[in-house]
Scaffold this motif. Structure first.
Motif, short mmCIF file in Angstrom:
data_model
loop_
_atom_site.label_atom_id
_atom_site.label_comp_id
_atom_site.label_asym_id
_atom_site.label_seq_id
_atom_site.Cartn_x
_atom_site.Cartn_y
_atom_site.Cartn_z
N PHE A 327 3.50 12.80 14.81
CA PHE A 327 4.82 12.33 14.41
C PHE A 327 4.83 11.96 12.92
O PHE A 327 5.76 12.30 12.17
N LEU A 328 3.79 11.27 12.47
CA LEU A 328 3.67 10.92 11.06
C LEU A 328 3.62 12.17 10.18
O LEU A 328 4.25 12.24 9.13
N LYS A 329 2.84 13.13 10.62
CA LYS A 329 2.68 14.37 9.83
C LYS A 329 4.01 15.12 9.73
O LYS A 329 4.37 15.61 8.66
N PHE A 330 4.75 15.20 10.85
CA PHE A 330 6.03 15.91 10.83
C PHE A 330 7.05 15.18 9.97
O PHE A 330 7.77 15.81 9.18
N LYS A 331 7.13 13.86 10.13
CA LYS A 331 8.16 13.09 9.43
C LYS A 331 7.88 12.99 7.94
O LYS A 331 8.80 13.09 7.12
N ALA A 332 6.62 12.80 7.57
CA ALA A 332 6.28 12.68 6.16
C ALA A 332 6.22 14.03 5.45
O ALA A 332 6.26 14.09 4.22
N LYS A 333 6.08 15.12 6.24
CA LYS A 333 5.99 16.48 5.69
C LYS A 333 4.89 16.57 4.64
O LYS A 333 5.12 16.92 3.48
N ILE A 334 3.69 16.22 5.09
CA ILE A 334 2.54 16.22 4.18
C ILE A 334 1.62 17.37 4.49
O ILE A 334 1.65 17.95 5.58
N ASP A 335 0.77 17.70 3.52
CA ASP A 335 -0.16 18.82 3.68
C ASP A 335 -1.52 18.38 4.21
O ASP A 335 -2.39 19.21 4.42
N LEU A 336 -1.72 17.08 4.41
CA LEU A 336 -2.99 16.60 4.92
C LEU A 336 -3.21 17.08 6.35
O LEU A 336 -2.26 17.19 7.13
N SER A 337 -4.45 17.34 6.69
CA SER A 337 -4.77 17.68 8.07
C SER A 337 -4.75 16.40 8.91
O SER A 337 -4.78 15.28 8.39
N MET A 338 -4.71 16.56 10.23
CA MET A 338 -4.72 15.40 11.12
C MET A 338 -6.00 14.58 10.92
O MET A 338 -5.98 13.35 10.99
N GLN A 339 -7.10 15.24 10.68
CA GLN A 339 -8.36 14.53 10.49
C GLN A 339 -8.34 13.72 9.19
O GLN A 339 -8.79 12.56 9.16
N MET A 341 -5.68 12.52 7.76
CA MET A 341 -4.79 11.38 8.01
C MET A 341 -5.52 10.27 8.75
O MET A 341 -5.40 9.09 8.41
N LEU A 342 -6.27 10.65 9.78
CA LEU A 342 -6.99 9.65 10.57
C LEU A 342 -7.99 8.89 9.72
O LEU A 342 -8.11 7.66 9.82
N ARG A 343 -8.71 9.59 8.84
CA ARG A 343 -9.69 8.92 7.98
C ARG A 343 -8.99 7.94 7.03
O ARG A 343 -9.49 6.84 6.78
N LEU A 344 -7.86 8.33 6.47
CA LEU A 344 -7.12 7.44 5.59
C LEU A 344 -6.65 6.19 6.32
O LEU A 344 -6.77 5.06 5.81
N LEU A 345 -6.13 6.39 7.53
CA LEU A 345 -5.63 5.25 8.29
C LEU A 345 -6.76 4.31 8.70
O LEU A 345 -6.60 3.08 8.70
N GLN A 346 -7.91 4.86 9.06
CA GLN A 346 -9.05 4.03 9.47
C GLN A 346 -9.45 3.06 8.37
O GLN A 346 -9.82 1.92 8.63
N MET A 356 3.93 5.61 3.88
CA MET A 356 4.24 6.94 3.37
C MET A 356 3.60 7.18 2.00
O MET A 356 3.17 8.29 1.70
N ALA A 357 3.53 6.13 1.19
CA ALA A 357 2.88 6.27 -0.12
C ALA A 357 1.38 6.53 0.06
O ALA A 357 0.76 7.24 -0.74
N LEU A 358 0.80 5.95 1.11
CA LEU A 358 -0.61 6.18 1.40
C LEU A 358 -0.86 7.64 1.77
O LEU A 358 -1.84 8.25 1.33
N LEU A 359 0.05 8.19 2.59
CA LEU A 359 -0.13 9.57 3.06
C LEU A 359 0.31 10.61 2.05
O LEU A 359 -0.09 11.76 2.12
N LYS A 360 1.17 10.18 1.10
CA LYS A 360 1.63 11.08 0.05
C LYS A 360 1.07 10.60 -1.28
O LYS A 360 1.66 9.73 -1.91
N PRO A 361 -0.06 11.11 -1.70
CA PRO A 361 -0.63 10.66 -2.98
C PRO A 361 0.31 10.98 -4.14
O PRO A 361 1.07 11.96 -4.08
N PRO A 362 0.32 10.15 -5.17
CA PRO A 362 1.23 10.38 -6.30
C PRO A 362 0.95 11.71 -6.99
O PRO A 362 -0.21 12.16 -7.05
N GLU A 363 2.01 12.31 -7.48
CA GLU A 363 1.85 13.58 -8.19
C GLU A 363 1.12 13.35 -9.50
O GLU A 363 1.26 12.31 -10.15
N ARG A 364 0.34 14.33 -9.85
CA ARG A 364 -0.41 14.23 -11.10
C ARG A 364 0.55 14.28 -12.28
O ARG A 364 1.45 15.09 -12.33
N GLN A 365 0.32 13.39 -13.23
CA GLN A 365 1.12 13.36 -14.44
C GLN A 365 0.28 13.88 -15.60
O GLN A 365 -0.84 13.42 -15.83
#
Length: 375
Positions: A327-339, A341-346, A356-365
């Motif tokens: 659900f998080l992956k679909f709603k956030a529309k991110i390119d991270l794999s499920m694995q 995502m799980l590592r980040l959340l852990q 959402m900011a955690l799952l969507k890293p800032p764009e490179r400037q």
């Protein structure tokens, strides 16, 4: 700085508390709790799955160490004995109901499958979870071995487990599949373990298409070849008759150019081209990846209780974790794999930051760099 709840609290918000409490009331057994609640049980076991805890004591101590932050989850501190007793005695059917409630929500955001047709595509298979017969005597499988079997019908739209059942290890997948109520016009893909000609005929009469591999010892009567150009690797495409069934099926033969191995696919989807038939069976590999993922990333091979109810509770909550990640992956529309995502959340479960900011890293400037003279 903007205030944020903990990451765990934001994840839990995707399952409305009033809906959970309503289901918990319907699936309660015995006297009313005085201070404990099914929500506390769910969040404790849910946190244990996300954080990779190894035991009930580990879960309880982890939540105790984060008591000030866990308070905002609406849960109270509990003992290991209380959590074990509730896992053993309170019906696991609550978490089955929660699973299907979450599944409805996930379907609203799930992307479509990769094929051009609009038919629903289901990938059917089962996996066995081994248990020690001395510790789990109710899970008899063989003379000296215990097991339970997880049956899954994976929807290719988002790879969501839309049909699911947990049976003893002796339960054959074909018996489970016959009881499924597949939608008319849908396509089911499965391997040779589901071989049953009468079921194939029943699917055809129900308006359900299927794709499977034909067994090497199958006796069939060849019919006319289908006209038209054949895609690369297709060696045969014809009608066949099986076991005195009057309706013709379709046989598609494909030669793998890399290995030289020939595959024979049986189907009743006469409206699809032969290349699509081979691609549909290749898609079946996704359910193998699903089983591999949950066994590698969730706690579904070792259990925190020995009763059947405790095992089912743990498995259903693990599947709820999978759905919430999807659900998080679909709603956030991110390119991270499920694995990923799980590592980040852990690592950030009790951190106060935007999910959402955690799952969507800032764009490179890109900053303009100027070359200054040395002299």
């Amino acid at each position: 700085m903007a205030h944020h709840n903990t990451i765990l609290r934001q994840i839990a918000a995707f399952l409305p508390r009033h809906e959970f409490d309503s289901l918990a009331k319907d699936h309660h057994r015995g006297q009313k709790f005085r201070s404990f609640s099914r929500w506390t049980q769910f969040m404790a076991m849910f946190t244990g799955q996300l954080s990779g805890r190894q035991s009930l004591r580990d879960i309880v101590m982890n939540l105790g160490a984060q008591a000030r932050k866990a308070y905002h989850l609406g849960i109270r501190a509990c003992s290991r004995a209380t959590l074990a007793r509730v896992n053993e005695n309170q019906p696991a059917s609550l978490y089955e109901a929660v699973f299907f409630k979450l599944l409805e929500r996930c379907r609203q955001f799930a992307p479509g499958h990769r094929f051009k047709f609009k038919n629903r595509l289901y990938l059917l298979d089962a996996t066995t979870i081994d248990l020690c017969l001395a510790v789990f005597p109710w899970a008899k499988f063989r003379k000296t071995k215990g097991a339970i079997k997880l049956h899954v019908g994976l929807d290719a739209d988002g790879y969501l487990p839309s049909f699911i059942a947990l049976t003893d290890g002796k339960g054959h997948e074909s018996q489970w599949a016959k009881a499924l109520n597949l939608p008319r016009g849908s396509i089911a893909v499965f391997d040779r373990g589901f071989n049953d000609y009468q079921w194939y005929q029943a699917l055809t009469k129900a308006g359900v298409f299927f794709v499977t591999r034909l067994k090497s010892n199958a006796v069939l009567e060849s019919g006319p070849r289908r006209p038209g150009l054949k895609a690369g690797g297709i060696t045969d495409d014809r009608e066949v008759f099986l076991n005195n069934i009057p309706e013709p099926f379709r046989l598609v033969c494909f030669l793998n150019p890399d290995t030289g191995k020939e595959f024979r696919f049986l189907t009743n989807a006469h409206h699809l081209d032969a290349k699509t038939i081979t691609e549909l069976y290749r898609e079946r590999w996704q359910i193998e990846l699903f089983f591999k993922w949950i066994k590698q990333n969730l706690k579904v091979k070792t259990f925190l209780g020995t009763t059947k109810n405790a095992v089912l509770t743990q498995l259903w909550i693990a599947l709820c974790v999978y759905l919430l990640l999807a659900f998080l992956k679909f709603k956030a529309k991110i390119d991270l794999s499920m694995q990923q995502m799980l590592r980040l959340l852990q690592l950030n479960l009790f951190e106060r930051r935007d999910l959402m900011a955690l799952l969507k890293p800032p764009e490179r400037q890109f900053v303009e760099c100027r070359q200054f003279p040395l002299f």
